[in-house]
Design a protein around this motif. Structure first.
Motif, PDB file in Angstrom:
ATOM      1  N   ASP A 192       3.099 -10.280   1.441  1.00 47.71           N
ATOM      2  CA  ASP A 192       2.099  -8.998   1.393  1.00 47.71           C
ATOM      3  C   ASP A 192       0.784 -10.651   0.745  1.00 47.71           C
ATOM      4  O   ASP A 192       0.032 -10.198   1.220  1.00 47.71           O
ATOM      5  CB  ASP A 192       2.365  -8.255  -0.349  1.00 47.71           C
ATOM      6  CG  ASP A 192       3.312  -7.284   0.695  1.00 47.71           C
ATOM      7  OD1 ASP A 192       2.865  -7.372   1.658  1.00 47.71           O
ATOM      8  OD2 ASP A 192       3.451  -6.393  -0.295  1.00 47.71           O
ATOM      9  N   ASP A 230      -3.648   6.968   5.079  1.00 48.37           N
ATOM     10  CA  ASP A 230      -3.765   6.187   4.087  1.00 48.37           C
ATOM     11  C   ASP A 230      -3.806   4.584   3.690  1.00 48.37           C
ATOM     12  O   ASP A 230      -4.496   4.376   3.338  1.00 48.37           O
ATOM     13  CB  ASP A 230      -2.628   6.685   3.004  1.00 48.37           C
ATOM     14  CG  ASP A 230      -3.569   8.089   2.585  1.00 48.37           C
ATOM     15  OD1 ASP A 230      -4.637   8.485   2.916  1.00 48.37           O
ATOM     16  OD2 ASP A 230      -2.559   9.199   2.261  1.00 48.37           O
ATOM     17  N   VAL A 231      -3.435   3.780   5.070  1.00 48.47           N
ATOM     18  CA  VAL A 231      -3.033   2.729   4.780  1.00 48.47           C
ATOM     19  C   VAL A 231      -4.099   1.811   5.509  1.00 48.47           C
ATOM     20  O   VAL A 231      -4.168   0.636   4.868  1.00 48.47           O
ATOM     21  CB  VAL A 231      -1.781   2.303   6.209  1.00 48.47           C
ATOM     22  CG1 VAL A 231      -1.584   0.378   5.544  1.00 48.47           C
ATOM     23  CG2 VAL A 231      -0.705   2.858   5.338  1.00 48.47           C
ATOM     24  N   LEU A 282      -7.503   2.774   5.131  1.00 51.14           N
ATOM     25  CA  LEU A 282      -7.923   2.746   4.002  1.00 51.14           C
ATOM     26  C   LEU A 282      -7.335   1.818   2.659  1.00 51.14           C
ATOM     27  O   LEU A 282      -8.476   1.416   2.501  1.00 51.14           O
ATOM     28  CB  LEU A 282      -7.711   4.441   3.620  1.00 51.14           C
ATOM     29  CG  LEU A 282      -8.503   4.417   2.404  1.00 51.14           C
ATOM     30  CD1 LEU A 282     -10.762   4.087   2.747  1.00 51.14           C
ATOM     31  CD2 LEU A 282      -9.029   5.722   1.934  1.00 51.14           C
ATOM     32  N   GLN A 283      -6.323   1.722   2.574  1.00 53.61           N
ATOM     33  CA  GLN A 283      -6.556   0.849   1.183  1.00 53.61           C
ATOM     34  C   GLN A 283      -5.980  -0.274   1.664  1.00 53.61           C
ATOM     35  O   GLN A 283      -6.387  -1.407   0.620  1.00 53.61           O
ATOM     36  CB  GLN A 283      -5.427   1.589   0.305  1.00 53.61           C
ATOM     37  CG  GLN A 283      -4.527   2.736  -0.534  1.00 53.61           C
ATOM     38  CD  GLN A 283      -3.830   3.669  -0.539  1.00 53.61           C
ATOM     39  OE1 GLN A 283      -2.211   2.639  -0.896  1.00 53.61           O
ATOM     40  NE2 GLN A 283      -3.336   4.614  -0.422  1.00 53.61           N
ATOM     41  N   TRP A 284      -5.873  -0.269   2.597  1.00 56.83           N
ATOM     42  CA  TRP A 284      -5.622  -2.209   2.809  1.00 56.83           C
ATOM     43  C   TRP A 284      -6.576  -2.524   3.805  1.00 56.83           C
ATOM     44  O   TRP A 284      -6.754  -4.179   3.821  1.00 56.83           O
ATOM     45  CB  TRP A 284      -4.229  -1.922   3.904  1.00 56.83           C
ATOM     46  CG  TRP A 284      -2.523  -2.482   2.933  1.00 56.83           C
ATOM     47  CD1 TRP A 284      -2.114  -1.851   2.211  1.00 56.83           C
ATOM     48  CD2 TRP A 284      -2.625  -3.576   2.456  1.00 56.83           C
ATOM     49  NE1 TRP A 284      -1.003  -1.568   1.463  1.00 56.83           N
ATOM     50  CE2 TRP A 284      -1.240  -3.074   1.765  1.00 56.83           C
ATOM     51  CE3 TRP A 284      -2.551  -5.135   3.258  1.00 56.83           C
ATOM     52  CZ2 TRP A 284       0.096  -4.861   1.334  1.00 56.83           C
ATOM     53  CZ3 TRP A 284      -0.987  -6.142   2.730  1.00 56.83           C
ATOM     54  CH2 TRP A 284      -0.034  -5.655   1.325  1.00 56.83           C
ATOM     55  N   ILE A 317     -10.998  -0.552   2.369  1.00 54.00           N
ATOM     56  CA  ILE A 317     -11.418  -0.409   1.176  1.00 54.00           C
ATOM     57  C   ILE A 317     -11.695  -2.442   1.401  1.00 54.00           C
ATOM     58  O   ILE A 317     -12.661  -2.850   1.091  1.00 54.00           O
ATOM     59  CB  ILE A 317     -10.900  -0.537  -0.009  1.00 54.00           C
ATOM     60  CG1 ILE A 317     -10.823   1.017   0.133  1.00 54.00           C
ATOM     61  CG2 ILE A 317     -11.209  -1.139  -1.363  1.00 54.00           C
ATOM     62  CD1 ILE A 317     -10.506   1.900  -0.481  1.00 54.00           C
ATOM     63  N   PRO A 318     -10.806  -3.507   1.983  1.00 54.29           N
ATOM     64  CA  PRO A 318     -10.780  -4.605   2.151  1.00 54.29           C
ATOM     65  C   PRO A 318     -12.564  -5.238   1.791  1.00 54.29           C
ATOM     66  O   PRO A 318     -13.119  -6.279   2.261  1.00 54.29           O
ATOM     67  CB  PRO A 318     -10.051  -5.175   2.268  1.00 54.29           C
ATOM     68  CG  PRO A 318      -8.604  -4.377   1.765  1.00 54.29           C
ATOM     69  CD  PRO A 318      -9.313  -2.535   1.868  1.00 54.29           C
TER      70      PRO A 318
END
Length: 337
Positions: free
Chosen positions: A53, A177-178, A180-182, A185-186
């Motif tokens: 990660d 959603d993955v 968007l979040q990973w 947004i980054p």
């Protein structure tokens, strides 16, 4: 001559120090190191694999920091070419990729999905260095980078739904959603940092940071590959014969995309700098970003990731050979002039 042929390059790209066979050697070494660690010390391999990660986040941050959104302005000078390149990369190439993946791996859903993901994602970094070496239009190529990046992230779940939903390897409902979040947004955060540093730092200091980022991307990618193979070498070793099939499929994909690019260049009467750019953008694939996206969106599937890595091994020698082919064309035309 188009406007972009005379425009300065908004994103100077030196000839890539880890391009061609150098990059291939780095990636092959990463595979070998990961395999040796996993075979000699399975416990260490599992620990390395469990720590992917942070490596993924670092790789994503580096890739997104490199993107120059302002380069899109150059694309408005030649919307015709931008439309041709976008259509080739996101409409024609996915169909070619699906056809080839289906021909060779329809009975192996994990490897099929990995190969398909590799095929459908155009490169957003090193293709520009190869374009420069082939005397292609790098100003226009720089405008393709953010467009390709955003397009492939948004289309990733669409392509999986269209071409790979029958495999059942991914939870398609969870992928938006993955992303968007990973990733989205980054992406915004990395671009904000890029903007701030470019304004706050002296030009020379910011240029050195940009050079370091470009050099670090293949190294971080290699670290990720070591982690993947160290923790999953047993699964990969059980499918070695299938990877030989993947090599053949990738070779045919490169031949098919080259012929497609040649046909489009002739159909639309593109000047040589744009022909070279089209050849490179449709040949190079965005394996580092797809490794990161897929490791998060489709977790615990090492065969999918391994298929993407195999594509990277073939890609750099192919781009080097393609560069030589294009330069030979330039020399031949010069001799005939």
């Amino acid at each position: 001559m188009t406007m972009t042929d005379t425009m300065p390059d908004p994103q100077p790209q030196p000839e890539p120090g880890l391009a061609g066979f150098g990059a291939t050697a780095l990636l092959a070494g990463a595979i070998a190191l990961g395999a040796v660690v996993g075979l000699l010390s399975p416990e260490l391999g599992r620990r390395l694999s469990a720590g992917t990660d942070p490596t993924l986040l670092l790789l994503v941050a580096l890739l997104f920091f490199e993107v120059r959104l302002r380069a899109v302005v150059a694309g408005f000078a030649n919307l015709r070419f931008m439309a041709i390149a976008w259509g080739a990369n996101f409409l024609i190439v996915p169909v070619i990729g699906f056809g080839i993946a289906s021909l060779f791996l329809s009975g192996q859903p994990l490897l099929f999905a990995g190969l398909l993901i590799y095929f459908i994602s155009p490169c957003t970094d090193w293709f520009l260095g190869f374009t420069r070496m082939a005397k292609g239009d790098t100003a226009l190529g720089a405008a393709l980078i953010p467009i390709n990046m955003v397009s492939q992230l948004l289309l990733y779940p669409v392509w999986l739904w269209l071409f790979a939903r029958h495999t059942g390897v991914a939870d398609l409902a969870a992928i938006p959603d993955v992303l968007l979040q990973w990733f989205l947004i980054p992406f915004v955060a990395a671009q904000a940092l890029h903007f701030a540093l470019s304004r706050l730092l002296p030009e020379g200091a910011f240029a050195r940071i940009s050079d370091w980022v470009g050099f670090a991307i293949p190294l971080v990618t290699a670290v990720l590959i070591v982690q993947i193979f160290a923790g999953n070498i047993g699964t990969v070793a059980d499918n070695l014969a299938a990877f030989a099939v993947i090599l053949v499929a990738i070779f045919l994909f490169f031949v098919a995309t080259f012929l497609m690019g040649e046909g489009l260049a002739r159909m639309f009467r593109l000047p040589y700098p744009q022909q070279a750019l089209l050849a490179m953008t449709t040949a190079a694939r965005n394996a580092p970003l797809m490794l990161a996206v897929t490791a998060v969106a489709i977790p615990d599937q090492p065969l999918i990731l391994a298929a993407i890595v195999i594509g990277m091994l073939v890609e750099f020698p192919h781009l080097t050979a393609l560069k030589q082919l294009l330069l030979a064309r330039v020399r031949r035309k010069g001799a005939l002039a």
